[in-house]
Design an enzyme around this catalytic site. Sequence first.
Site, PDB file in Angstrom:
ATOM      1  N   ASP A  70       8.181  29.051  49.966  1.00 23.45           N
ATOM      2  CA  ASP A  70       7.861  28.122  51.021  1.00 23.45           C
ATOM      3  C   ASP A  70       9.059  27.187  51.186  1.00 23.45           C
ATOM      4  OD1 ASP A  70       6.149  26.374  52.743  1.00 23.45           O
ATOM      5  OD2 ASP A  70       6.392  25.022  51.042  1.00 23.45           O
ATOM      6  N   ASN A  85       5.968  27.885  57.649  1.00 26.17           N
ATOM      7  CA  ASN A  85       5.336  27.533  58.915  1.00 26.17           C
ATOM      8  C   ASN A  85       6.353  27.014  59.926  1.00 26.17           C
ATOM      9  OD1 ASN A  85       2.696  28.182  58.228  1.00 26.17           O
ATOM     10  ND2 ASN A  85       2.165  26.113  57.584  1.00 26.17           N
TER      11      ASN A  85
END
Length: 229
Positions: free
Chosen positions: A15, A123
Amino acid sequence: MTETLFAGKSLAVFDAYGTLFDVHAAVQRHAAAIGPEAGPLSETWRTKQLEYSWVYGLMGRYRSFWSLTEAALDVALTRHPGVDRALREALLDAYRDLDAYPEVPATLDALRERGLRTAILSNGDTAMLERAVASAGLGPRLDATLSVDPARTFKTSPAAYRIVCERFGVGPAAVLFCSSNRWDVAGAAAFGFATAWMNRKGAPDEYADLPPTIEIVTLDALLTRFSQP
């Protein structure tokens, strides 16, 4: 021979925001101008940013993560009226060039030296990720920087994690996924990845039914797991 964390793994995926990059660095750069509300402002900004991603993802109404980051800052500034709104653009610009945690570059180098490919799955939309990676000097240390954009949804949707498998032509069993976000680790575990939860602040666990493969405090702790079970 005892199996190590990386047995059968060819790919380490990370991430970005909160894991490789310090999401609070943007506010910290302007802490003097913000004053005593700097910490609370940063926490509200991050909390609302994530909340937006979950809400829009569940509604099936995808928006770029950068637009959610802007909207979240506007909410944070409204909730902390003591902060000068004239700092908005400076804060957004600082978020484009977040600091990487100190151990990140050397850890990525070491993982690659041990034969693993490395990637980001975030994201964040492509433009913001590319700028963050370039400003932190991580580009040469990554085989891919992957945004959820193609899936038109956010983590923890399985479609987001599937991007990794499709890009590298591997199954979930070949992947170790590392995140500082416990919800992200739960989503990756549900998808079938081995997982490392980077729990820098010693937070309590929240998803007992989807435990991480390991829990670490800093990213470089991964390196010891080449020789330890």
